[in-house]
Write an enzyme that holds these catalytic residues in place. Structure first.
Site, mmCIF file in Angstrom:
data_model
loop_
_atom_site.group_PDB
_atom_site.id
_atom_site.type_symbol
_atom_site.label_atom_id
_atom_site.label_comp_id
_atom_site.label_asym_id
_atom_site.label_seq_id
_atom_site.Cartn_x
_atom_site.Cartn_y
_atom_site.Cartn_z
ATOM 1 N N ASP A 60 0.841 -1.211 0.000
ATOM 2 C CA ASP A 60 0.000 0.000 0.000
ATOM 3 C C ASP A 60 0.874 1.258 0.000
ATOM 4 O O ASP A 60 0.378 2.376 -0.126
ATOM 5 C CB ASP A 60 -1.011 -0.005 1.158
ATOM 6 C CG ASP A 60 -0.345 -0.069 2.521
ATOM 7 O OD1 ASP A 60 0.901 -0.090 2.598
ATOM 8 O OD2 ASP A 60 -1.085 -0.103 3.532
ATOM 9 N N SER A 61 2.191 1.068 0.068
ATOM 10 C CA SER A 61 3.129 2.187 -0.139
ATOM 11 C C SER A 61 2.942 2.798 -1.523
ATOM 12 O O SER A 61 3.432 3.899 -1.796
ATOM 13 C CB SER A 61 4.582 1.700 0.029
ATOM 14 O OG SER A 61 4.806 0.521 -0.708
ATOM 15 N N ASP A 99 -1.046 -6.365 -0.417
ATOM 16 C CA ASP A 99 -1.367 -5.651 0.824
ATOM 17 C C ASP A 99 -2.862 -5.382 0.871
ATOM 18 O O ASP A 99 -3.422 -4.855 -0.097
ATOM 19 C CB ASP A 99 -0.643 -4.295 0.817
ATOM 20 C CG ASP A 99 0.209 -4.070 2.042
ATOM 21 O OD1 ASP A 99 0.115 -4.871 2.997
ATOM 22 O OD2 ASP A 99 0.983 -3.096 2.039
ATOM 23 N N LYS A 129 -1.357 -9.411 2.960
ATOM 24 C CA LYS A 129 -0.660 -8.898 4.144
ATOM 25 C C LYS A 129 -1.589 -7.969 4.912
ATOM 26 O O LYS A 129 -2.310 -7.172 4.307
ATOM 27 C CB LYS A 129 0.620 -8.152 3.761
ATOM 28 C CG LYS A 129 1.346 -7.550 4.979
ATOM 29 C CD LYS A 129 2.774 -7.137 4.670
ATOM 30 C CE LYS A 129 2.918 -5.794 4.039
ATOM 31 N NZ LYS A 129 2.374 -4.654 4.802
ATOM 32 N N GLU A 131 -1.794 -5.483 8.676
ATOM 33 C CA GLU A 131 -1.042 -4.857 9.768
ATOM 34 C C GLU A 131 -1.759 -5.128 11.086
ATOM 35 O O GLU A 131 -2.992 -5.092 11.143
ATOM 36 C CB GLU A 131 -0.920 -3.346 9.535
ATOM 37 C CG GLU A 131 -0.100 -3.005 8.306
ATOM 38 C CD GLU A 131 0.110 -1.497 8.126
ATOM 39 O OE1 GLU A 131 -0.261 -0.716 9.022
ATOM 40 O OE2 GLU A 131 0.652 -1.117 7.070
ATOM 41 N N GLU A 198 8.812 -3.944 11.002
ATOM 42 C CA GLU A 198 9.285 -2.679 10.440
ATOM 43 C C GLU A 198 9.803 -1.749 11.533
ATOM 44 O O GLU A 198 9.116 -1.473 12.520
ATOM 45 C CB GLU A 198 8.142 -1.997 9.660
ATOM 46 C CG GLU A 198 8.572 -0.674 9.053
ATOM 47 C CD GLU A 198 7.637 -0.147 7.972
ATOM 48 O OE1 GLU A 198 6.673 -0.832 7.595
ATOM 49 O OE2 GLU A 198 7.889 0.979 7.494
HETATM 50 O O1 KIV Z 1 3.463 -1.184 1.732
HETATM 51 C C1 KIV Z 1 4.637 -1.547 1.816
HETATM 52 O O2 KIV Z 1 5.474 -1.270 0.948
HETATM 53 C C2 KIV Z 1 5.044 -2.323 2.987
HETATM 54 C C3 KIV Z 1 6.496 -2.601 3.162
HETATM 55 C C4 KIV Z 1 7.140 -1.402 3.728
HETATM 56 C C5 KIV Z 1 6.736 -3.786 4.001
HETATM 57 O O3 KIV Z 1 4.223 -2.667 3.770
#
Ligand code: KIV
Length: 280
Positions: A60-61, A99, A129, A131, A198
């Protein structure tokens, strides 16, 4: 410099074998570090995959490094599905992790399951993924129970930025460190196949990695993890808004791209492009 041989290029027969969650577990067992990177589009995913990276995360980055947003919290499920779809079509070997964006899995386990299913069925991801720790474990179990592998994410959890207010290193007090350790155990017990840690102290990350049987992938969590992940736009020197010290830059593409665009503009203005050889 001599050209890379087959194994340096990552294209020997063994290197080309599809990576699964089981492969990652075996890599941990034989202490082979796991290399992970993010990708958000087909071309980048293809390049990352062909280089022999084991795990590709459609993170989600994307909200920050592609969409130019201030945080990751704004990216939507539909946008994540779009990026995941164009990534999966470029990847043959790496394990594909999608994500789940903020609020796509926190409301209730049923909604989380539906969105995880979309990541797999519509976008071609092989895992999702999420959080968070103990509070998210019932959801993790529900997703895993239908056959979708789940990767956890602890320590600095960017989707909670408005709660914490900063991107500073986490788990620096004994209480917080104990909480991360408890959450990591809980995620493993809930069936997570791996965990991202992280921006936490290296010693803590190493001791959690040693304690867990599932792989621990670090980002800003030191060398004692079972693997490492970086945001691709950070390690390529493409994203310049900030440069945390855990990011090693393997290229400085922003500068190179700027030069290329500037040079092109100069050439067009000076009528130096196109040449006769570049014309029909
Ligand atoms: O969204 C992302 O890129 C991440 C990484 C920093 C692990 O969650």
């Amino acid at each position: 410099m001599p050209p890379p041989n087959a194994s340096q290029r990552g294209d020997s027969a063994a290197d080309r074998r599809k990576i699964t969650t089981q492969s990652l577990r075996r890599m941990k067992e034989r202490k082979e570090p796991i290399a992970a990177l993010t990708a958000y589009d087909h071309l980048m995913a293809q390049l990352v995959d062909k280089a022999g990276v084991d795990v590709i995360l459609v993170g989600d980055s994307v909200a920050m490094v592609v969409q130019g947003r201030e945080t990751t919290v704004t990216v939507t499920m539909e946008q994540m599905l779009y990026h995941a779809t164009i990534v999966s079509s470029g990847v043959e070997r790496a394990l594909l992790v999608g994500d789940l964006p903020f609020m796509s899995y926190q409301v209730n386990p049923d909604e989380a399951l539906r969105n995880s299913g979309r990541m797999v069925k519509e976008a071609g991801m092989e895992a999702v993924k999420v959080e968070g720790g103990e509070p998210i474990c019932a959801t993790v179990r529900r997703i895993v129970d239908v056959g979708i592998p789940v990767m956890g994410h602890l320590g600095l959890t960017p989707q909670s930025i408005h709660k914490f207010g900063t991107y500073q290193v986490r788990a620096t007090t004994p209480d917080e460190a104990e909480e991360v350790r408890r959450d990591a155990r809980a995620l493993q017990d809930a069936g997570a196949f791996a965990i991202v840690l992280e921006k936490i102290p290296a010693q803590l990350a190493e001791s959690i990695s040693k304690e867990l049987s599932i792989p621990v992938i670090g980002i800003g969590a030191g060398a004692g993890c079972d693997g490492q992940i970086l945001v691709t736009h950070d390690m390529l020197g493409l994203y310049n808004r900030f440069h945390p010290r855990f990011v090693r830059r393997y290229a400085e593409l922003a500068g190179q791209m700027h030069e290329a665009f500037r040079h092109y503009t100069q050439d067009v203005k000076a009528r130096a492009f196109p040449s006769t050889g570049e014309s029909y």
